[in-house]
Design a protein around this motif. Structure first.
Motif, PDB file in Angstrom:
ATOM      1  N   THR A 188       0.830  -1.204   0.000  1.00 16.50           N
ATOM      2  CA  THR A 188       0.000   0.000   0.000  1.00 16.50           C
ATOM      3  C   THR A 188       0.867   1.257   0.000  1.00 16.50           C
ATOM      4  O   THR A 188       0.607   2.199  -0.751  1.00 16.50           O
ATOM      5  CB  THR A 188      -0.942   0.011   1.225  1.00 16.50           C
ATOM      6  N   ASN A 189       1.910   1.290   0.810  1.00 20.49           N
ATOM      7  CA  ASN A 189       2.803   2.446   0.870  1.00 20.49           C
ATOM      8  C   ASN A 189       3.571   2.653  -0.432  1.00 20.49           C
ATOM      9  O   ASN A 189       3.866   3.789  -0.809  1.00 20.49           O
ATOM     10  CB  ASN A 189       3.795   2.309   2.027  1.00 20.49           C
ATOM     11  N   LEU A 190       3.893   1.575  -1.118  1.00 21.94           N
ATOM     12  CA  LEU A 190       4.610   1.683  -2.386  1.00 21.94           C
ATOM     13  C   LEU A 190       3.683   2.042  -3.547  1.00 21.94           C
ATOM     14  O   LEU A 190       4.149   2.308  -4.647  1.00 21.94           O
ATOM     15  CB  LEU A 190       5.339   0.374  -2.696  1.00 21.94           C
ATOM     16  N   GLY A 191       2.393   2.032  -3.303  1.00 23.63           N
ATOM     17  CA  GLY A 191       1.433   2.376  -4.332  1.00 23.63           C
ATOM     18  C   GLY A 191       1.142   1.242  -5.303  1.00 23.63           C
ATOM     19  O   GLY A 191       0.578   1.475  -6.368  1.00 23.63           O
ATOM     20  N   LEU A 192       1.527   0.033  -4.953  1.00 24.11           N
ATOM     21  CA  LEU A 192       1.294  -1.101  -5.837  1.00 24.11           C
ATOM     22  C   LEU A 192      -0.133  -1.628  -5.740  1.00 24.11           C
ATOM     23  O   LEU A 192      -0.631  -2.240  -6.683  1.00 24.11           O
ATOM     24  CB  LEU A 192       2.295  -2.213  -5.537  1.00 24.11           C
ATOM     25  N   ILE A 193      -0.762  -1.416  -4.593  1.00 19.16           N
ATOM     26  CA  ILE A 193      -2.171  -1.755  -4.442  1.00 19.16           C
ATOM     27  C   ILE A 193      -2.867  -0.560  -3.810  1.00 19.16           C
ATOM     28  O   ILE A 193      -2.257   0.226  -3.092  1.00 19.16           O
ATOM     29  CB  ILE A 193      -2.394  -3.028  -3.585  1.00 19.16           C
ATOM     30  N   SER A 194      -4.129  -0.422  -4.098  1.00 20.51           N
ATOM     31  CA  SER A 194      -4.886   0.698  -3.524  1.00 20.51           C
ATOM     32  C   SER A 194      -6.163   0.182  -2.879  1.00 20.51           C
ATOM     33  O   SER A 194      -7.268   0.446  -3.332  1.00 20.51           O
ATOM     34  CB  SER A 194      -5.210   1.731  -4.610  1.00 20.51           C
ATOM     35  N   ILE A 195      -5.971  -0.600  -1.827  1.00 17.23           N
ATOM     36  CA  ILE A 195      -7.095  -1.165  -1.090  1.00 17.23           C
ATOM     37  C   ILE A 195      -7.128  -0.499   0.279  1.00 17.23           C
ATOM     38  O   ILE A 195      -6.117  -0.440   0.975  1.00 17.23           O
ATOM     39  CB  ILE A 195      -6.947  -2.687  -0.916  1.00 17.23           C
ATOM     40  N   SER A 196      -8.275  -0.003   0.644  1.00 18.41           N
ATOM     41  CA  SER A 196      -8.434   0.613   1.953  1.00 18.41           C
ATOM     42  C   SER A 196      -8.651  -0.476   2.996  1.00 18.41           C
ATOM     43  O   SER A 196      -9.534  -1.331   2.843  1.00 18.41           O
ATOM     44  CB  SER A 196      -9.633   1.564   1.937  1.00 18.41           C
ATOM     45  N   LEU A 197      -7.845  -0.463   4.044  1.00 12.89           N
ATOM     46  CA  LEU A 197      -7.998  -1.444   5.108  1.00 12.89           C
ATOM     47  C   LEU A 197      -9.355  -1.284   5.781  1.00 12.89           C
ATOM     48  O   LEU A 197      -9.991  -2.269   6.157  1.00 12.89           O
ATOM     49  CB  LEU A 197      -6.865  -1.297   6.125  1.00 12.89           C
ATOM     50  N   TRP A 207     -15.312  -7.715   5.358  1.00  8.72           N
ATOM     51  CA  TRP A 207     -14.853  -9.061   5.686  1.00  8.72           C
ATOM     52  C   TRP A 207     -14.664  -9.329   7.176  1.00  8.72           C
ATOM     53  O   TRP A 207     -14.070 -10.340   7.548  1.00  8.72           O
ATOM     54  CB  TRP A 207     -13.546  -9.347   4.959  1.00  8.72           C
ATOM     55  N   TRP A 208     -15.185  -8.475   8.087  1.00  7.71           N
ATOM     56  CA  TRP A 208     -14.961  -8.697   9.511  1.00  7.71           C
ATOM     57  C   TRP A 208     -15.522 -10.021  10.028  1.00  7.71           C
ATOM     58  O   TRP A 208     -14.954 -10.600  10.958  1.00  7.71           O
ATOM     59  CB  TRP A 208     -15.462  -7.523  10.351  1.00  7.71           C
ATOM     60  N   PRO A 209     -16.602 -10.574   9.475  1.00  8.30           N
ATOM     61  CA  PRO A 209     -17.061 -11.876   9.998  1.00  8.30           C
ATOM     62  C   PRO A 209     -16.052 -13.009   9.805  1.00  8.30           C
ATOM     63  O   PRO A 209     -16.053 -13.975  10.560  1.00  8.30           O
ATOM     64  CB  PRO A 209     -18.338 -12.156   9.195  1.00  8.30           C
ATOM     65  N   ILE A 232     -14.940 -16.210  12.322  1.00  5.57           N
ATOM     66  CA  ILE A 232     -14.881 -17.602  11.888  1.00  5.57           C
ATOM     67  C   ILE A 232     -13.487 -18.173  12.125  1.00  5.57           C
ATOM     68  O   ILE A 232     -13.338 -19.298  12.626  1.00  5.57           O
ATOM     69  CB  ILE A 232     -15.273 -17.713  10.402  1.00  5.57           C
ATOM     70  N   ALA A 233     -12.450 -17.416  11.801  1.00  4.98           N
ATOM     71  CA  ALA A 233     -11.077 -17.888  11.983  1.00  4.98           C
ATOM     72  C   ALA A 233     -10.759 -18.127  13.457  1.00  4.98           C
ATOM     73  O   ALA A 233     -10.120 -19.133  13.804  1.00  4.98           O
ATOM     74  CB  ALA A 233     -10.095 -16.886  11.381  1.00  4.98           C
ATOM     75  N   VAL A 234     -11.206 -17.240  14.310  1.00  3.12           N
ATOM     76  CA  VAL A 234     -10.975 -17.433  15.754  1.00  3.12           C
ATOM     77  C   VAL A 234     -11.705 -18.666  16.248  1.00  3.12           C
ATOM     78  O   VAL A 234     -11.161 -19.463  17.023  1.00  3.12           O
ATOM     79  CB  VAL A 234     -11.407 -16.171  16.544  1.00  3.12           C
ATOM     80  N   GLY A 235     -12.926 -18.865  15.805  1.00  3.43           N
ATOM     81  CA  GLY A 235     -13.689 -20.054  16.196  1.00  3.43           C
ATOM     82  C   GLY A 235     -13.026 -21.343  15.738  1.00  3.43           C
ATOM     83  O   GLY A 235     -12.928 -22.308  16.504  1.00  3.43           O
TER      84      GLY A 235
END
Length: 57
Positions: A20-29, A36-38, A42-45
């Motif tokens: 993200t810092n290098l500008g190679l991807i532009s996805i907002s966290l 995708w928070w669910p 699921i992963a914790v379970g």
């Protein structure tokens, strides 16, 4: 196994932030987590289910 999972998570987060810092991807966290928070729940379970030596066993 928990140590490995934590290491993998840190590596993936580090690569994500680097790209993200290098500008190679532009996805907002924020947008990514908003959708995708669910998956985190699921992963914790699943991790708790497969962790040996639980107190309830």
């Amino acid at each position: 196994m928990k140590g490995n999972v934590a290491a993998i998570v840190l590596i993936v987060l580090g690569v994500f932030f680097l790209l993200t810092n290098l500008g190679l991807i532009s996805i907002s966290l924020r947008e990514l987590l908003r959708v995708w928070w669910p998956v985190v729940l699921i992963a914790v379970g699943v991790a708790l289910f497969f962790t040996p030596g639980g107190k309830g066993r």
